[in-house]
Design a protein around this motif. Structure first.
Motif, PDB file in Angstrom:
ATOM      1  N   THR A 131      -8.447  -6.844 -11.644  1.00 13.74           N
ATOM      2  CA  THR A 131      -7.386  -5.835 -11.780  1.00 13.74           C
ATOM      3  C   THR A 131      -6.024  -6.419 -12.140  1.00 13.74           C
ATOM      4  N   GLU A 132      -5.852  -7.723 -12.062  1.00 12.20           N
ATOM      5  CA  GLU A 132      -4.591  -8.367 -12.447  1.00 12.20           C
ATOM      6  C   GLU A 132      -4.921  -9.563 -13.335  1.00 12.20           C
ATOM      7  N   ASN A 170      -0.916  -7.792 -16.969  1.00 15.20           N
ATOM      8  CA  ASN A 170      -1.326  -6.416 -16.698  1.00 15.20           C
ATOM      9  C   ASN A 170      -1.878  -6.286 -15.286  1.00 15.20           C
ATOM     10  N   ALA A 171      -1.630  -5.124 -14.701  1.00 14.12           N
ATOM     11  CA  ALA A 171      -2.240  -4.779 -13.412  1.00 14.12           C
ATOM     12  C   ALA A 171      -2.753  -3.351 -13.509  1.00 14.12           C
ATOM     13  N   ARG A 172      -3.927  -3.094 -12.873  1.00 16.22           N
ATOM     14  CA  ARG A 172      -4.572  -1.779 -12.963  1.00 16.22           C
ATOM     15  C   ARG A 172      -5.007  -1.308 -11.570  1.00 16.22           C
ATOM     16  N   GLY A 175      -7.049   4.027 -12.426  1.00 15.99           N
ATOM     17  CA  GLY A 175      -6.767   4.627 -13.721  1.00 15.99           C
ATOM     18  C   GLY A 175      -5.350   4.425 -14.219  1.00 15.99           C
ATOM     19  N   HIS A 176      -4.506   3.808 -13.426  1.00 16.82           N
ATOM     20  CA  HIS A 176      -3.135   3.534 -13.835  1.00 16.82           C
ATOM     21  C   HIS A 176      -3.003   2.052 -14.181  1.00 16.82           C
ATOM     22  N   TYR A 204       3.513  -8.986  -8.481  1.00 14.39           N
ATOM     23  CA  TYR A 204       4.505  -7.921  -8.636  1.00 14.39           C
ATOM     24  C   TYR A 204       3.926  -6.751  -9.422  1.00 14.39           C
ATOM     25  N   GLY A 205       3.107  -7.061 -10.428  1.00 16.50           N
ATOM     26  CA  GLY A 205       2.470  -5.991 -11.183  1.00 16.50           C
ATOM     27  C   GLY A 205       1.569  -5.153 -10.294  1.00 16.50           C
ATOM     28  N   LYS A 206       0.804  -5.808  -9.442  1.00 14.50           N
ATOM     29  CA  LYS A 206      -0.075  -5.107  -8.501  1.00 14.50           C
ATOM     30  C   LYS A 206       0.732  -4.214  -7.565  1.00 14.50           C
ATOM     31  N   ASP A 207       1.860  -4.736  -7.067  1.00 12.60           N
ATOM     32  CA  ASP A 207       2.679  -3.967  -6.125  1.00 12.60           C
ATOM     33  C   ASP A 207       3.415  -2.820  -6.798  1.00 12.60           C
ATOM     34  N   ARG A 208       3.704  -2.946  -8.092  1.00 12.80           N
ATOM     35  CA  ARG A 208       4.382  -1.861  -8.795  1.00 12.80           C
ATOM     36  C   ARG A 208       3.537  -0.588  -8.804  1.00 12.80           C
TER      37      ARG A 208
END
Length: 424
Positions: A131-132, A170-172, A175-176, A204-208
């Protein structure tokens, strides 16, 4: 060609000039995921010319321009003639170019291939998950050779590495998806730091993706732990520049404190001639002045100014230079101690600025960690505002330091009493 340019400058009747020949050789790599999409080698030379002319009223005019290495003799003559004419349209109080002898620095050996390899290897070591992950990255590694000379006989050559890597992660979740961009500059490659910084961006991407709206906190302490803090310390650098002193934009004076009634950490800021792994690691500035190590601010008191030859002379300053690299000494508290109490740690801004003139602080929050009442919430939205003159007396920063290209600063910095405009 350099000799021809000098001959044509003298043929114009110009007796005051500066010429800088810059040669940049580099490698560029473009990766999609970790697959090489394309790469290329670059080799570019430019000539920067600055011409001066003494005007009838005792003022000094100046103008500058670039000349391509492919320019014909006629094109060179026309370019120089145009620059010399433009110099008659600018009027400044007269000043002299550098005339102090230069201690010729030893030329650095720059292995572009080895540096590029280090970047590629470091990126391959960043831990990724389903996912990241890393979307793409571009690597730019340069060997820059700069040859400077002026009409006073000052001449030198420096060679140094300058690197940059741009990374998109990228982080997912559910579906976002979110995308974060990073730009890291350095001299060579600090593989360990690069891998850690990219891994942090992935987190940080994951936490966003799991933030909640920033509450309306009103006046609150804000902690800075990323390269955004460089803008805070750049404010101090700017306020000690001869340019801002002469223009009366800064009222800071030698021997005087930068703030009254200081209860926090007192800043000590040093300009240094060289800084390992900086993209500007050379001991002579762009005007032919040796850069010497000196304190600009020590224990909260202004000690020296820095700046261009022009504005330094207007202040009666000799032996000064421009600043390439700076070091801010650590504070009296450890990072753990600075992190005590309630505060908002903002690690992502849409845009964060500290105005060098008025000291306005402003930034829109994209990701923050709200430490309040023993709990930590991941927040987004709202803004941070304040004034540097108001927060200098109480600011705290860690004893531990970290390097961001040309600047070494405390690892964490806390500004007290900023205004947090939330969205909830």
């Amino acid at each position: 060609m350099l000799q021809y340019i000098q001959e044509q400058i003298k043929a114009l009747g110009c007796s005051i000039f500066e010429v800088t020949e810059s040669t940049t050789r580099g490698w560029e790599f473009y990766f999609i995921r970790h697959e090489l999409d394309q790469n290329r080698a670059t080799d570019v030379t430019t000539f920067h010319v600055k011409l001066y002319r003494l005007l009838e009223d005792g003022m000094l005019g100046s103008a500058s321009g670039e000349i391509a290495p492919t320019a014909s003799p006629e094109e060179i003559k026309k370019a120089l003639s145009d620059i010399y004419f433009q110099a008659s349209l600018v009027k400044n109080p007269a000043y002299k170019l550098n005339d102090l002898p230069i201690e010729a620095p030893a030329l650095q050996d720059v292995d572009v291939a080895a540096i590029a390899t280090d970047f590629i290897t470091a990126m391959q070591q960043v831990p990724e998950t389903e996912t990241e992950d890393i979307n793409s990255y571009e690597i730019f590694v340069k060997e820059i050779t700069r040859h400077y000379l002026n009409s006073n006989g000052v001449e030198y050559t420096v060679r140094f590495p300058s690197s940059m890597i741009e990374v998109v992660v990228n982080a997912r979740k559910d579906g976002h998806e979110i995308e974060l961009y990073r730009n890291f500059r350095s001299g060579t490659c600090d593989a360990k730091k690069l891998a850690a910084d990219v891994a942090k961006a992935l987190r940080y991407g994951k936490d966003r993706l799991i933030t909640e709206p920033t509450p309306k906190l009103g006046t609150f302490d804000v902690l800075f732990s990323t390269d955004d803090a460089v803008r805070i310390y750049s404010y101090f650098i700017s306020k000690t520049s001869a340019d801002m002193i002469v223009r009366q934009i800064s009222d800071w004076k030698k021997g005087q404190p930068i703030a009254e009634n200081m209860t926090g950490d007192k800043i000590t800021l040093q300009a240094v001639s060289t800084l390992s792994n900086s993209s500007a690691d050379y001991p002579v500035d762009g005007e032919g002045a040796m850069i010497r190590d000196r304190y600009l601010i020590r224990d909260g008191v202004v000690e020296n100014y820095w700046g261009s030859r022009q504005f330094s002379q207007y202040l009666g300053e000799e032996g000064t230079s421009q600043v390439n690299n700076t070091i801010v000494s650590g504070g009296t508290r450890t990072e753990e101690e600075v992190r005590q109490g309630d505060y908002l740690e903002v690690v992502e801004f849409s845009d964060f600025q500290v105005d060098a003139m008025g000291g306005d602080i402003a930034g829109e929050i994209r990701l923050g960690y709200l430490h309040q009442n023993g709990e930590v919430k991941i927040v987004s939205g709202g803004s941070v505002t304040g004034q540097m003159p108001d927060v200098i007396p109480t600011m705290e920063f860690s004893a531990e330091t970290e390097q961001y290209d040309t600047h070494v600063i405390p690892r964490v910095t806390k500004l007290k009493g900023l205004t947090i405009t939330g969205v909830a």
